[in-house]
Write an enzyme that holds these catalytic residues in place. Structure first.
Site, mmCIF file in Angstrom:
data_model
loop_
_atom_site.group_PDB
_atom_site.id
_atom_site.type_symbol
_atom_site.label_atom_id
_atom_site.label_comp_id
_atom_site.label_asym_id
_atom_site.label_seq_id
_atom_site.Cartn_x
_atom_site.Cartn_y
_atom_site.Cartn_z
ATOM 1 N N ASP A 1 -17.091 27.940 6.469
ATOM 2 C CA ASP A 1 -15.962 27.243 7.090
ATOM 3 C C ASP A 1 -14.714 27.998 6.652
ATOM 4 O OD1 ASP A 1 -13.796 25.636 7.683
ATOM 5 O OD2 ASP A 1 -14.727 23.779 6.953
ATOM 6 N N LYS B 1 -17.812 19.981 2.667
ATOM 7 C CA LYS B 1 -19.259 19.873 2.519
ATOM 8 C C LYS B 1 -19.892 21.247 2.751
ATOM 9 C CE LYS B 1 -21.202 16.199 0.986
ATOM 10 N NZ LYS B 1 -21.444 16.199 -0.457
ATOM 11 N N TYR C 1 -14.096 19.073 -5.192
ATOM 12 C CA TYR C 1 -14.426 18.922 -3.774
ATOM 13 C C TYR C 1 -13.652 19.924 -2.933
ATOM 14 C CZ TYR C 1 -15.124 17.034 0.863
ATOM 15 O OH TYR C 1 -15.456 16.895 2.174
HETATM 16 P P1 13P Z 1 -16.105 20.182 6.231
HETATM 17 O O1 13P Z 1 -16.980 20.356 5.020
HETATM 18 O O2 13P Z 1 -16.880 20.319 7.498
HETATM 19 O O3 13P Z 1 -14.936 21.086 6.168
HETATM 20 O O4 13P Z 1 -15.583 18.698 6.241
HETATM 21 C C1 13P Z 1 -14.800 18.288 5.192
HETATM 22 C C2 13P Z 1 -14.375 16.884 5.240
HETATM 23 O O5 13P Z 1 -13.898 16.411 4.248
HETATM 24 C C3 13P Z 1 -14.530 16.116 6.472
HETATM 25 O O6 13P Z 1 -13.967 14.836 6.342
HETATM 26 MG MG MG Z 2 -13.634 22.116 7.168
HETATM 27 MG MG MG Z 3 -17.943 21.965 8.131
#
Ligand code: 13P
Ligand code: MG
Ligand code: MG
Ligand code: 13P
Length: 363
Positions: free
Chosen positions: A11, A230, A227
Site C-alpha cells: 500500500d 493492515k 499500527y
Molecule cells: P489499509 O491497511 O488498507 O491501508 O487500511 C487501513 C485502515 O486503517 C482502514 O481503516
Molecule cells: Mg491504506
Molecule cells: Mg490496504
C-alpha cells in the site's frame, strides 16, 4: 527450467482514503515492469485490491531474488513519489525502511513466491486481500487442502488422496512447524484457529513434496511496533491434476467467514469475495475484500487474469457478507466486533487508555 511466480504487494497510497487505487500508480507499475519484460522478468500483470498495489511477475531468478525484490521496491518508491505529489492518503504507507537491503521481506511489502517446473498445463490462482491480516488465509487453505467436505478430490482423486503437509509459522516467536495432514489436522487446528499468531505459509503435496500453495505472512504492526495499516496479504495456489481443481480452490470463499481488519485494522468482519471492479472497500473501510486472479501459465507467460469471483455463483456469499456486516456494525465499539484487547495493543487504542490511567482509584 524452473519458473518462479512472485507476487509482491504494498500500500503506497490510497484513493480516496484507504478505499481504492489511483490509476496513476497502476500506470507507473506497468511502465516500469514493461521495461524489464523479456529481460529480468518473463511476464507480469499489475492489479489492485482496494488500496494495495499488486505486482505479479514470472521469472527464472528463484525466490528471494535480490534483483526481483529490488525491481518491486523501486516501483513502490517511484509510486510513493507520485502518491505524495497527488497527496494520496497514506503515501508510502507500507514502506517501513528508507533503503533497500537485498530483500523486501521485513521492509513492509508482502511477498508470496513459488518455484516449480511448469506442468503440461499449469492453472494458478492468485488471491489478493484488503483490510485484513495474513491469518485470513488459514481457514481457506485448510478447506482447500484438508477438508473433504469442501475439496472432493481429497476423497475421489488418487493423486490427492495422500493429503498435504502444511508449514505453519508462529509470527510472534519466529518459529515454524510442519503438519502432515490428514493425520495431524487436530494438532494443526489447535494452532491455526488463532490466525493472529499462527499462519499457514506453505502447503506441499505429501506424495512428492511438490509445492501447492504459498502466502505472504508479514505483519506490519509486528515489524513496525505500531499500527501502520493492515497487512492485506496475498496467496498463490496451484490447481488441477493432483492439486485441488480451480472450483475447489474457490469454494471456501462461498462462505464469508470472519476475519480481523476492517476499519482501523481493529474490527472483525466478513471476508467478502468480489470481482476486480468491486475491490473498493468503502463501507466502514470494508468489509474486508478478497479478489482472485486466475492464470494459465504458458512457458512463463501469464495467460489472464481471469476475474474468478466475478461469477454470479458468489452472489449469495456477497449478500450474506452484507447481512453479516450489518449485524456486526450494530455492535459499534463492543467486542467481538472490535478486536480483543491483546490484538488492540497493536492499534491506536493504547494511546487513549494511557490518558485514562490516572483517573483510576482503588476500590
Ligand atoms: P489499509 O491497511 O488498507 O491501508 O487500511 C487501513 C485502515 O486503517 C482502514 O481503516
Ligand atoms: Mg491504506
Ligand atoms: Mg490496504
Ligand atoms: P487517520 O485518519 O488518523 O490516519 O487514522 C484513521 C485511518 O486512516 C484508518 O482508517
Amino acid at each position: 527450467m524452473k519458473l518462479t511466480l512472485s507476487v509482491i504487494k504494498a500500500d503506497i497510497g490510497g484513493f480516496p482514503g484507504h478505499s481504492s487505487m489511483h490509476p496513476a500508480l497502476i500506470e507507473i507499475a506497468k511502465r516500469e515492469l514493461a521495461k524489464q519484460k523479456g529481460k529480468l522478468i518473463k511476464d507480469f500483470k499489475v492489479l489492485h485490491c482496494g488500496d494495495d498495489l499488486e505486482l505479479i511477475m514470472t521469472h527464472s531468478k528463484g525466490e528471494d531474488s535480490k534483483q526481483i525484490h529490488k525491481l518491486a521496491w523501486d516501483i513502490f518508491v517511484k509510486g510513493t513519489a507520485e502518491a505524495k505529489k497527488l497527496k494520496l492518503y497514506g503515501a508510502g504507507q507500507d514502506l517501513l525502511k528508507d533503503t533497500f537491503s537485498g530483500n523486501v521481506k521485513g521492509m513492509g511489502p508482502g511477498v508470496a513466491e513459488i518455484t516449480f517446473e511448469e506442468r503440461k498445463s499449469e492453472p494458478v490462482m492468485v488471491f489478493m486481500a484488503d483490510k485484513t491480516e495474513p491469518g485470513a488465509w488459514n481457514y481457506a487453505l485448510y478447506k482447500m487442502f484438508a477438508d473433504p467436505f469442501s475439496t472432493a478430490g481429497l476423497v475421489i482423486d488418487p493423486n490427492m488422496h495422500g493429503g498435504f503437509t502444511f508449514e505453519v509459522h508462529d509470527l510472534f516467536d519466529n518459529k515454524k512447524v510442519m503438519f502432515k495432514c490428514p493425520d495431524e489436522i487436530y494438532d494443526m487446528l489447535a494452532l491455526i484457529g488463532q490466525p493472529s499468531r499462527y499462519v499457514i505459509k506453505n502447503v506441499y503435496r505429501n506424495s512428492d513434496k511438490e509445492i501447492a500453495a504459498s502466502s505472504s505472512t508479514q505483519r506490519l504492526s509486528l515489524l513496525a511496533g505500531r499500527y501502520v495499516g493492515k497487512d492485506d496479504p496475498v496467496m498463490i495456489v496451484r490447481c488441477q491434476s493432483g492439486f485441488p481443481a480451480v472450483g475447489e480452490v474457490l469454494e471456501p470463499f462461498s462462505f464469508p467467514y470472519t476475519v480481523a481488519g476492517w476499519m482501523r485494522g481493529s474490527h472483525h468482519g466478513p471476508f467478502m469475495a468480489v470481482g476486480f471492479e468491486d475491490a473498493t472497500p468503502s463501507r466502514f473501510d470494508g468489509p474486508p475484500r478478497v479478489i482472485c486472479a486466475g492464470f494459465q501459465l504458458a512457458n512463463g507467460v501469464l495467460e489472464g487474469p481471469a476475474d474468478m469471483f466475478k461469477d454470479v455463483s458468489f452472489d449469495l456469499a456477497r449478500k450474506k457478507a452484507n447481512e453479516i456486516a450489518d449485524y456486526m456494525r450494530r455492535h459499534g465499539p463492543f467486542e467481538p466486533h472490535r478486536l480483543s484487547a491483546d490484538e488492540m495493543e497493536y492499534t491506536t487504542l493504547p494511546g487513549v487508555l494511557k490518558k485514562l490511567e490516572k483517573r483510576f482509584k482503588k476500590i
